[in-house]
Design a protein around this motif. Sequence first.
Motif, PDB file in Angstrom:
ATOM      1  N   PRO A  39       0.855  -1.174  -0.091  1.00  0.00           N
ATOM      2  CA  PRO A  39      -0.038  -0.024  -0.106  1.00  0.00           C
ATOM      3  C   PRO A  39       0.981   1.256   0.111  1.00  0.00           C
ATOM      4  N   GLY A  40       0.611   2.321  -0.795  1.00  0.00           N
ATOM      5  CA  GLY A  40       1.403   3.449  -0.984  1.00  0.00           C
ATOM      6  C   GLY A  40       2.535   3.180  -1.541  1.00  0.00           C
ATOM      7  N   LYS A  41       3.355   2.289  -1.945  1.00  0.00           N
ATOM      8  CA  LYS A  41       4.486   1.964  -2.722  1.00  0.00           C
ATOM      9  C   LYS A  41       4.278   1.668  -4.194  1.00  0.00           C
ATOM     10  N   GLU A  42       5.539   1.782  -4.708  1.00  0.00           N
ATOM     11  CA  GLU A  42       5.446   1.431  -6.231  1.00  0.00           C
ATOM     12  C   GLU A  42       5.649  -0.198  -6.275  1.00  0.00           C
ATOM     13  N   ARG A  43       5.342  -0.708  -7.292  1.00  0.00           N
ATOM     14  CA  ARG A  43       5.309  -2.138  -7.558  1.00  0.00           C
ATOM     15  C   ARG A  43       6.815  -2.380  -7.673  1.00  0.00           C
ATOM     16  N   ALA A  90       1.945  -7.316   0.857  1.00  0.00           N
ATOM     17  CA  ALA A  90       1.710  -6.807  -0.242  1.00  0.00           C
ATOM     18  C   ALA A  90       0.638  -7.500  -1.206  1.00  0.00           C
ATOM     19  N   VAL A  91       0.316  -7.252  -2.339  1.00  0.00           N
ATOM     20  CA  VAL A  91      -0.208  -7.714  -3.417  1.00  0.00           C
ATOM     21  C   VAL A  91       0.913  -8.508  -4.382  1.00  0.00           C
ATOM     22  N   SER A 103      14.783  -9.862 -16.998  1.00  0.00           N
ATOM     23  CA  SER A 103      14.523  -8.127 -16.783  1.00  0.00           C
ATOM     24  C   SER A 103      13.725  -8.270 -15.418  1.00  0.00           C
ATOM     25  N   ARG A 104      14.169  -6.936 -14.602  1.00  0.00           N
ATOM     26  CA  ARG A 104      13.713  -6.767 -13.340  1.00  0.00           C
ATOM     27  C   ARG A 104      12.549  -5.811 -13.534  1.00  0.00           C
ATOM     28  N   SER A 105      12.342  -5.134 -14.652  1.00  0.00           N
ATOM     29  CA  SER A 105      11.421  -4.047 -14.899  1.00  0.00           C
ATOM     30  C   SER A 105      10.164  -4.647 -15.431  1.00  0.00           C
ATOM     31  N   SER A 106       9.226  -3.886 -14.598  1.00  0.00           N
ATOM     32  CA  SER A 106       7.824  -4.447 -14.956  1.00  0.00           C
ATOM     33  C   SER A 106       7.283  -4.316 -16.325  1.00  0.00           C
ATOM     34  N   SER A 107       8.197  -3.080 -17.035  1.00  0.00           N
ATOM     35  CA  SER A 107       7.633  -2.745 -18.424  1.00  0.00           C
ATOM     36  C   SER A 107       8.153  -4.018 -19.385  1.00  0.00           C
ATOM     37  N   ALA A 108       8.884  -4.912 -19.053  1.00  0.00           N
ATOM     38  CA  ALA A 108       9.395  -5.922 -19.786  1.00  0.00           C
ATOM     39  C   ALA A 108       8.394  -7.348 -19.818  1.00  0.00           C
TER      40      ALA A 108
END
Length: 122
Positions: A39-43, A90-91, A103-108
């Motif tokens: 909550p309140g944090k980035e993925r 977390a979720v 990749s560690r990036s969610s955009s990948a």
Amino acid sequence: QVQLVESGGGLVQAGDSLRLSCAASGRTFGNMGWFRQAPGKEREFVAAIRWSGGSTYYADSVKGRFTISRDNAKNTVYLQIHSLKPEDTAVYHCAASPYSSYSRSSSAYAYWGQGTQVTVSS
């Protein structure tokens, strides 16, 4: 149609263990990953596994307590979590990439599950 379905979350006490599952269908993937969002944090990235070969990668914050694995026959990826801490609350989302490069990036990651809630009480 690609589907990622997570399960295994819940309310647990600090020190407990959990195993999250992600059942994948619809196509083959190069990489599968787990991310979490408090909550309140980035993925944030948690762990990833290459479908071919099984190489694994972890965020420094979870090394030693989290283990990612896969079952090729069941097309399922798991995240075993030991010694849960309240800050693990977390979720947890499963994600899949068609590419084999990790990749560690969610955009990948092009495909995402709906998430499963993990709540750790102190």
